[in-house]
Design an enzyme around this catalytic site. Structure first.
Site, PDB file in Angstrom:
ATOM      1  N   LYS A  66      44.632  60.010  41.979  1.00 48.23           N
ATOM      2  CA  LYS A  66      46.029  59.881  42.394  1.00 48.23           C
ATOM      3  C   LYS A  66      46.100  59.316  43.815  1.00 48.23           C
ATOM      4  CE  LYS A  66      50.584  60.867  42.174  1.00 48.23           C
ATOM      5  NZ  LYS A  66      51.569  61.740  41.557  1.00 48.23           N
ATOM      6  N   HIS A 110      56.987  69.408  30.515  1.00 47.55           N
ATOM      7  CA  HIS A 110      56.732  68.018  30.892  1.00 47.55           C
ATOM      8  C   HIS A 110      55.357  67.545  30.387  1.00 47.55           C
ATOM      9  CE1 HIS A 110      56.673  64.380  33.299  1.00 47.55           C
ATOM     10  NE2 HIS A 110      55.507  64.746  33.792  1.00 47.55           N
ATOM     11  N   GLU A 143      48.163  65.661  32.345  1.00 43.80           N
ATOM     12  CA  GLU A 143      48.110  64.694  33.450  1.00 43.80           C
ATOM     13  C   GLU A 143      46.656  64.416  33.853  1.00 43.80           C
ATOM     14  OE1 GLU A 143      50.953  63.263  34.276  1.00 43.80           O
ATOM     15  OE2 GLU A 143      52.593  64.729  34.359  1.00 43.80           O
ATOM     16  N   ASN A 163      52.413  56.323  34.851  1.00 43.50           N
ATOM     17  CA  ASN A 163      53.470  56.696  33.904  1.00 43.50           C
ATOM     18  C   ASN A 163      53.022  56.590  32.450  1.00 43.50           C
ATOM     19  OD1 ASN A 163      55.401  57.233  35.932  1.00 43.50           O
ATOM     20  ND2 ASN A 163      55.749  55.050  36.185  1.00 43.50           N
ATOM     21  N   GLU A 209      55.299  52.070  44.180  1.00 41.87           N
ATOM     22  CA  GLU A 209      55.291  51.689  42.768  1.00 41.87           C
ATOM     23  C   GLU A 209      55.821  50.283  42.512  1.00 41.87           C
ATOM     24  OE1 GLU A 209      56.181  54.902  40.016  1.00 41.87           O
ATOM     25  OE2 GLU A 209      56.871  53.474  38.534  1.00 41.87           O
ATOM     26  N   ARG A 211      50.779  51.740  40.741  1.00 44.42           N
ATOM     27  CA  ARG A 211      51.239  53.128  40.597  1.00 44.42           C
ATOM     28  C   ARG A 211      51.964  53.362  39.277  1.00 44.42           C
ATOM     29  NH1 ARG A 211      53.778  57.289  45.143  1.00 44.42           N
ATOM     30  NH2 ARG A 211      53.923  59.027  43.682  1.00 44.42           N
ATOM     31  N   HIS A 257      59.540  61.339  28.712  1.00 44.09           N
ATOM     32  CA  HIS A 257      60.844  61.629  29.310  1.00 44.09           C
ATOM     33  C   HIS A 257      61.933  61.622  28.243  1.00 44.09           C
ATOM     34  CE1 HIS A 257      59.508  60.329  33.624  1.00 44.09           C
ATOM     35  NE2 HIS A 257      59.110  61.542  33.300  1.00 44.09           N
ATOM     36  N   ARG A 289      68.567  63.720  57.607  1.00 43.48           N
ATOM     37  CA  ARG A 289      67.980  62.392  57.380  1.00 43.48           C
ATOM     38  C   ARG A 289      66.449  62.409  57.325  1.00 43.48           C
ATOM     39  NH1 ARG A 289      72.075  61.956  60.738  1.00 43.48           N
ATOM     40  NH2 ARG A 289      73.937  60.979  59.875  1.00 43.48           N
ATOM     41  N   HIS A 308      54.799  58.530  29.805  1.00 39.93           N
ATOM     42  CA  HIS A 308      55.977  59.147  30.407  1.00 39.93           C
ATOM     43  C   HIS A 308      57.304  58.595  29.888  1.00 39.93           C
ATOM     44  CE1 HIS A 308      53.150  61.126  32.988  1.00 39.93           C
ATOM     45  NE2 HIS A 308      54.105  61.730  33.672  1.00 39.93           N
ATOM     46  N   LYS A 311      56.626  61.403  45.611  1.00 39.22           N
ATOM     47  CA  LYS A 311      57.808  61.198  44.771  1.00 39.22           C
ATOM     48  C   LYS A 311      58.548  62.524  44.699  1.00 39.22           C
ATOM     49  CE  LYS A 311      56.841  57.561  41.438  1.00 39.22           C
ATOM     50  NZ  LYS A 311      56.835  57.288  39.992  1.00 39.22           N
TER      51      LYS A 311
HETATM   52  N1  LIG Z   1      56.622  64.028  41.839  1.00 40.34           N
HETATM   53  C1  LIG Z   1      55.732  63.622  40.965  1.00 40.34           C
HETATM   54  O1  LIG Z   1      54.985  62.673  41.226  1.00 40.34           O
HETATM   55  C2  LIG Z   1      55.631  64.306  39.658  1.00 40.34           C
HETATM   56  C3  LIG Z   1      54.527  64.091  38.837  1.00 40.34           C
HETATM   57  C4  LIG Z   1      54.423  64.819  37.653  1.00 40.34           C
HETATM   58  C5  LIG Z   1      55.411  65.732  37.322  1.00 40.34           C
HETATM   59  N2  LIG Z   1      56.482  65.901  38.144  1.00 40.34           N
HETATM   60  C6  LIG Z   1      57.520  66.887  37.829  1.00 40.34           C
HETATM   61  O2  LIG Z   1      56.930  68.163  37.856  1.00 40.34           O
HETATM   62  C7  LIG Z   1      57.672  69.028  37.006  1.00 40.34           C
HETATM   63  C8  LIG Z   1      56.726  69.828  36.153  1.00 40.34           C
HETATM   64  O3  LIG Z   1      55.910  70.605  37.000  1.00 40.34           O
HETATM   65  P1  LIG Z   1      55.202  71.926  36.458  1.00 40.34           P
HETATM   66  O4  LIG Z   1      54.524  71.631  35.196  1.00 40.34           O
HETATM   67  O5  LIG Z   1      54.435  72.472  37.591  1.00 40.34           O
HETATM   68  O6  LIG Z   1      56.436  72.863  36.056  1.00 40.34           O
HETATM   69  P2  LIG Z   1      57.171  74.064  36.809  1.00 40.34           P
HETATM   70  O7  LIG Z   1      57.346  73.786  38.228  1.00 40.34           O
HETATM   71  O8  LIG Z   1      58.376  74.360  36.008  1.00 40.34           O
HETATM   72  O9  LIG Z   1      56.133  75.273  36.656  1.00 40.34           O
HETATM   73  C9  LIG Z   1      55.809  75.733  35.385  1.00 40.34           C
HETATM   74  C10 LIG Z   1      56.031  77.246  35.234  1.00 40.34           C
HETATM   75  O10 LIG Z   1      54.960  77.944  35.850  1.00 40.34           O
HETATM   76  C11 LIG Z   1      55.477  78.904  36.775  1.00 40.34           C
HETATM   77  N3  LIG Z   1      54.456  79.053  37.800  1.00 40.34           N
HETATM   78  C12 LIG Z   1      54.168  78.216  38.800  1.00 40.34           C
HETATM   79  N4  LIG Z   1      53.054  78.611  39.429  1.00 40.34           N
HETATM   80  C13 LIG Z   1      52.648  79.735  38.828  1.00 40.34           C
HETATM   81  C14 LIG Z   1      51.544  80.604  39.029  1.00 40.34           C
HETATM   82  N5  LIG Z   1      50.601  80.358  39.940  1.00 40.34           N
HETATM   83  N6  LIG Z   1      51.443  81.698  38.234  1.00 40.34           N
HETATM   84  C15 LIG Z   1      52.368  81.934  37.261  1.00 40.34           C
HETATM   85  N7  LIG Z   1      53.407  81.133  37.005  1.00 40.34           N
HETATM   86  C16 LIG Z   1      53.539  80.045  37.792  1.00 40.34           C
HETATM   87  C17 LIG Z   1      56.773  78.306  37.205  1.00 40.34           C
HETATM   88  O11 LIG Z   1      57.615  79.267  37.773  1.00 40.34           O
HETATM   89  C18 LIG Z   1      57.287  77.749  35.888  1.00 40.34           C
HETATM   90  O12 LIG Z   1      57.827  78.775  35.110  1.00 40.34           O
HETATM   91  C19 LIG Z   1      58.591  68.138  36.202  1.00 40.34           C
HETATM   92  O13 LIG Z   1      59.894  68.281  36.704  1.00 40.34           O
HETATM   93  C20 LIG Z   1      58.075  66.748  36.453  1.00 40.34           C
HETATM   94  O14 LIG Z   1      59.072  65.785  36.391  1.00 40.34           O
HETATM   95  C21 LIG Z   1      56.597  65.216  39.289  1.00 40.34           C
HETATM   96 ZN   LIG Z   2      54.041  63.551  34.725  1.00 35.96          ZN
END
Ligand SMILES: NC(=O)c1ccc[n+]([C@@H]2O[C@H](COP(=O)([O-])OP(=O)(O)OC[C@H]3O[C@@H](n4cnc5c(N)ncnc54)[C@H](O)[C@@H]3O)[C@@H](O)[C@H]2O)c1
Ligand SMILES: [Zn+2]
Length: 360
Positions: free
Chosen positions: A224, A262, A182, A242, A234, A238, A249, A118, A245, A140
């Site tokens: 942020k 993304h 972003e 998006n 949100e 907030r 998406h 939990r 997005h 999030k």
């Molecule tokens: N929670 C939130 O507020 C929020 C906001 C924006 C995006 N997101 C989510 O985040 C995700 C995208 O995140 P992302 O772009 O980091 O993608 P990701 O986590 O897939 O990372 C991108 C790639 O880089 C690799 N990688 C990570 N760090 C590395 C490093 N230092 N050196 C070499 N390779 C490395 C990963 O293994 C992956 O292959 C999506 O799922 C999106 O929905 C969430």
């Molecule tokens: Zn995003």
């Protein structure tokens, strides 16, 4: 090192930004309350940075779980592997989860922390630019569903965010650009000075100039943190985060997760949002050209993939969480540096943009 604070009353937490912070156990340890730690990473990041993170947590009962790498694994099934590991290692409700990786690992580890017993504490150690400027801050968390991106999740704030800018050294160029989407977003929605700064510094950022990257990360996190502090759940401001997005998406879901990144989908989405804003007469054609030029310079797409039919895009956009009462609510630009959430637009204009903004 710079320290920013996400102001959320008793749930406030610091964001540390600097070089070689992964080795700083003096920063990490105070945020671990119990004796047990579970590091969540993936099979790309773990070989690079897991040992360093473990060293910083030496003296604790430190476990790890390594997930397969990729947006297509941000699923309920793979999430279960975190719970398997926690239970196999008999982790109690004082365990701290540590997310070591990009946004996928961060969102999944955070969601696991929100659910396990939990709710247990967790720490974000983001290693992609995208995660450092966006996903690690704000609480999030969640996973994707085949019918919609990030549809299963929870709000759960971390104990701290530790951003070691040196980890960007191993990040592929395409991922660096995805993160810049972003970053540009903050400029467009609420920080016109930052947008101008980005125009002046885009080349330095792409060269991975350390000072420029640190500045961009700090300024993004500041934006942020302000937005999250003002509207954690949100209900208002907030939602502006998006921008692009809802379009993005739909691209991600429509192509299948992991096809476009993304950040790439968001980049094209921001151009589409800007194009609709221009058609509504809210921004000028020159403003729209300015948005597209910056997105292009960041080596990001300014159009949706041609193979995604506009009608399918529309259907997917209606599933997105921004949809209320069947009307697709969008973040649009009222002016450069000023975004609004609205469903007050002519759907025909939206269709026109979807048709126009496809790759040839
Ligand atoms: N929670 C939130 O507020 C929020 C906001 C924006 C995006 N997101 C989510 O985040 C995700 C995208 O995140 P992302 O772009 O980091 O993608 P990701 O986590 O897939 O990372 C991108 C790639 O880089 C690799 N990688 C990570 N760090 C590395 C490093 N230092 N050196 C070499 N390779 C490395 C990963 O293994 C992956 O292959 C999506 O799922 C999106 O929905 C969430
Ligand atoms: Zn995003």
């Amino acid at each position: 090192m710079k320290t920013l604070v996400v102001e959320l009353g008793e749930r406030s937490y610091p964001i540390y930004i600097g070089e070689d912070l992964l080795a700083r156990s003096d920063l990490l340890r105070p945020h671990v309350a119990g004796r047990q730690v579970m590091i969540v990473s993936n099979d790309t990041v773990a070989p690079l940075y897991l040992r360093k993170a473990q060293a910083a947590l030496a003296g604790l009962q430190c476990h790890s779980v390594v997930l397969p790498d990729g947006e297509q694994y941000k699923t309920w099934e793979v999430l279960n592997r975190i719970f398997d590991a926690l239970l196999e290692k008999r982790c109690d409700r004082h365990v701290t989860l540590v997310a070591l990786g990009g946004g996928v690992v961060g969102d999944m580890a955070g969601f696991a922390a929100a659910c396990y017993q939990r709710g247990v504490p967790f720490i974000q150690i983001p290693t992609t630019l995208l995660a450092q400027v966006d996903s690690s801050v704000g609480g999030k968390t969640g996973v994707n569903h085949p019918l919609g991106k990030n549809m299963i999740g929870a709000f759960h704030q971390p104990q701290c965010v530790l951003i070691d800018t040196v980890t960007l050294g191993t990040l592929p160029d395409r991922e660096l650009s995805a993160g810049l989407a972003e970053v540009i977003k903050y400029g467009l929605i609420r920080d016109l000075d930052f947008l101008t700064w980005l125009e002046a510094n885009m080349d330095a950022l792409l060269r991975r100039d350390a000072a420029a990257l640190a500045e961009a990360i700090e300024r993004s996190c500041l934006n942020k943190a302000e937005v999250v502090a003002a509207d954690e759940r949100e209900s208002g401001e907030r939602a502006l985060l998006n921008l692009g997005h809802t379009f993005g998406h739909a691209i991600e879901t429509g192509l299948g997760y992991g096809s476009w990144l993304h950040g790439e989908a968001v980049a094209a989405g921001m151009c589409m949002a800007a194009a609709l804003s221009a058609r509504l007469g809210w921004i000028t054609a020159a403003d729209l050209a300015r948005v597209e030029a910056l997105v292009k310079r960041a080596k990001l797409p300014v159009r949706a993939p041609a193979k995604l039919d506009p009608e399918r895009m529309l259907a997917l956009m209606a599933v997105d969480k921004k949809a209320q009462d069947g009307r697709i609510r969008l973040v649009l630009l009222q002016a450069m540096g000023k975004a609004v959430v609205t469903d007050d637009y002519d759907p025909a204009l939206m269709r026109a943009v979807l048709h126009e903004y496809r790759r040839d």
